[in-house]
Design a protein around this motif. Sequence first.
Motif, PDB file in Angstrom:
ATOM      1  N   GLU A 393       8.068 -17.352   0.929  1.00 32.48           N
ATOM      2  CA  GLU A 393       6.587 -16.631   0.853  1.00 32.48           C
ATOM      3  C   GLU A 393       7.053 -15.328   1.300  1.00 32.48           C
ATOM      4  O   GLU A 393       5.159 -14.645   1.052  1.00 32.48           O
ATOM      5  N   ARG A 394       7.441 -14.696   1.880  1.00 31.67           N
ATOM      6  CA  ARG A 394       7.892 -13.104   2.046  1.00 31.67           C
ATOM      7  C   ARG A 394       7.817 -13.077   0.849  1.00 31.67           C
ATOM      8  O   ARG A 394       7.157 -11.774   0.741  1.00 31.67           O
ATOM      9  N   ILE A 395       8.600 -12.965   0.129  1.00 31.14           N
ATOM     10  CA  ILE A 395       9.114 -12.886  -1.201  1.00 31.14           C
ATOM     11  C   ILE A 395       7.972 -12.335  -1.896  1.00 31.14           C
ATOM     12  O   ILE A 395       7.098 -11.904  -2.647  1.00 31.14           O
ATOM     13  N   ALA A 396       7.683 -12.925  -2.240  1.00 31.07           N
ATOM     14  CA  ALA A 396       5.840 -13.651  -3.192  1.00 31.07           C
ATOM     15  C   ALA A 396       4.968 -12.762  -2.678  1.00 31.07           C
ATOM     16  O   ALA A 396       4.169 -11.981  -3.890  1.00 31.07           O
ATOM     17  N   GLY A 397       4.655 -12.527  -1.150  1.00 35.78           N
ATOM     18  CA  GLY A 397       4.001 -11.954  -0.184  1.00 35.78           C
ATOM     19  C   GLY A 397       4.052 -10.168  -1.473  1.00 35.78           C
ATOM     20  O   GLY A 397       2.792  -9.867  -1.402  1.00 35.78           O
ATOM     21  N   TRP A 398       5.231 -10.175  -1.154  1.00 36.04           N
ATOM     22  CA  TRP A 398       5.732  -8.647  -1.343  1.00 36.04           C
ATOM     23  C   TRP A 398       5.170  -8.753  -3.047  1.00 36.04           C
ATOM     24  O   TRP A 398       4.752  -7.635  -2.995  1.00 36.04           O
ATOM     25  N   LEU A 399       5.792  -9.602  -3.562  1.00 36.17           N
ATOM     26  CA  LEU A 399       5.672  -9.426  -5.105  1.00 36.17           C
ATOM     27  C   LEU A 399       4.239  -8.942  -5.322  1.00 36.17           C
ATOM     28  O   LEU A 399       3.728  -8.589  -6.334  1.00 36.17           O
ATOM     29  N   LYS A 400       3.516 -10.651  -5.221  1.00 35.31           N
ATOM     30  CA  LYS A 400       2.013 -10.162  -5.237  1.00 35.31           C
ATOM     31  C   LYS A 400       1.153  -8.656  -4.564  1.00 35.31           C
ATOM     32  O   LYS A 400       0.175  -8.083  -6.126  1.00 35.31           O
ATOM     33  N   SER A 401       1.178  -8.174  -3.499  1.00 34.38           N
ATOM     34  CA  SER A 401       0.917  -6.944  -3.371  1.00 34.38           C
ATOM     35  C   SER A 401       1.953  -5.833  -4.239  1.00 34.38           C
ATOM     36  O   SER A 401       0.924  -5.086  -4.433  1.00 34.38           O
ATOM     37  N   GLY A 402       2.471  -5.963  -4.437  1.00 32.89           N
ATOM     38  CA  GLY A 402       3.238  -5.383  -5.142  1.00 32.89           C
ATOM     39  C   GLY A 402       2.478  -4.985  -7.337  1.00 32.89           C
ATOM     40  O   GLY A 402       1.946  -3.717  -7.563  1.00 32.89           O
ATOM     41  N   ILE A 403       2.517  -5.920  -7.418  1.00 31.23           N
ATOM     42  CA  ILE A 403       1.891  -6.201  -8.798  1.00 31.23           C
ATOM     43  C   ILE A 403       0.725  -6.170  -9.441  1.00 31.23           C
ATOM     44  O   ILE A 403      -0.327  -5.540 -10.149  1.00 31.23           O
ATOM     45  N   ALA A 404      -0.046  -6.365  -7.800  1.00 28.83           N
ATOM     46  CA  ALA A 404      -1.648  -6.017  -8.120  1.00 28.83           C
ATOM     47  C   ALA A 404      -1.782  -4.286  -7.699  1.00 28.83           C
ATOM     48  O   ALA A 404      -2.346  -3.658  -8.919  1.00 28.83           O
TER      49      ALA A 404
END
Length: 412
Positions: A393-404
Amino acid sequence: MIVKGYPRLSETFIAQEIEGLEQRGLRAVLISLRHPTETTHHPVHERIRAAVSYLPEYLYQEPLRVLRGWWAARRLPGYRAARAQWLRDWRRDRTANRGRRWGQALVLAHELPASVRWLHVHFLHTPASVTRYAAMMRGLPWSGSAHAKDIWTTPDWEITEKLADCRWLVTCTAAGRDRLAALAPGPETVSLVYHGLDLAHLPAPSATPRLRDGRDATDPVVILSVGRRVEKKGLDDVLEALALLPRDLHWRFEHIGGGPLGAKLKARAAQLGLAARCTWHGPRERSFVFDAYARADVFVLASKIAGDGDRDGLPNVLMEAQSQGVACVATRVSAIPELIDDGDSGLLVPPGDPAALAAALESAIRDPSRRARMVAKGAAIVRSRFSFDSGVERIAGWLKSGIAAARRAPPT
């Protein structure tokens, strides 16, 4: 997502993470530096939907593809900066591998789909070099996951520069985190995220009590080890320890995994008079491994620091064994003490000490009730402290915010 090889039986933690990210809405393209060498794979690989592309494993095998990559990449805005960085690295590391990294990066920079907005790499050594050069050429942000060998065998200068370039990096042990954090530009760059186990896809542990105590010659204790046959796994120490066990103990040893030391280990087992009591299964699929856990009484992993500095991180097999009700005997290396509390949830001994390992194995074999208590504690620790869901969940959150953020400011 860039990986060194895919699929790999020994890297279920990477496949598990990829699947977890897909389940959380991330779409990935998998790029592998090497082709698979194994003929089997795990069920998790079948559940992953991402397409897989393979870079030229050796540049001479696909020279035209490399040439096309260079011809296109040299027109990219970041090509000059990437080439200058590679030349600086080459002067400090004049190896064929460094040259291969540049050629693979050229192909990667050329062939990446235009829709890609972020690169994430597993392993901080070769794969991160390829990713870093390609990211510079394409003007893309990148992040990474560091694991074991890559942390301890990559030179300090290279780690320092990569950590300065990447947006963030995670690693799976506190020991690895501490080493990387000391070389990072700031405390926010490196985070500890345990791989954990995806318990939803694991079989339930065997309900049959493991009561064997080594006294019955017709029903010997089963000692299991799973891992590659390489120096850092300490299988030579396991054999020496088995040879030291008292003659009145009845046991058999099973090993699952491949690797370059297979012939040497089998020869040593024969020299010690253990060949008839050892079964070497080779690399096997996940279902076979879990069937082996179900029949095992004791799991042993004698990890140690190899001559080149390579060492384990936090071996998933120890968590798997505990989740399946198998008592663990291991060594005090890297993050293993972060998982196993000695004498409470397993037994720990110094690395490279066959006599101490033999004593711990004998203690575990002779006392099934103690094994049962350690198993209960170990299973509880795996479930409470090593949650796969919280980490991914932490990794997914960082990736999603970075991609956005990258989509709001697309690369030039």
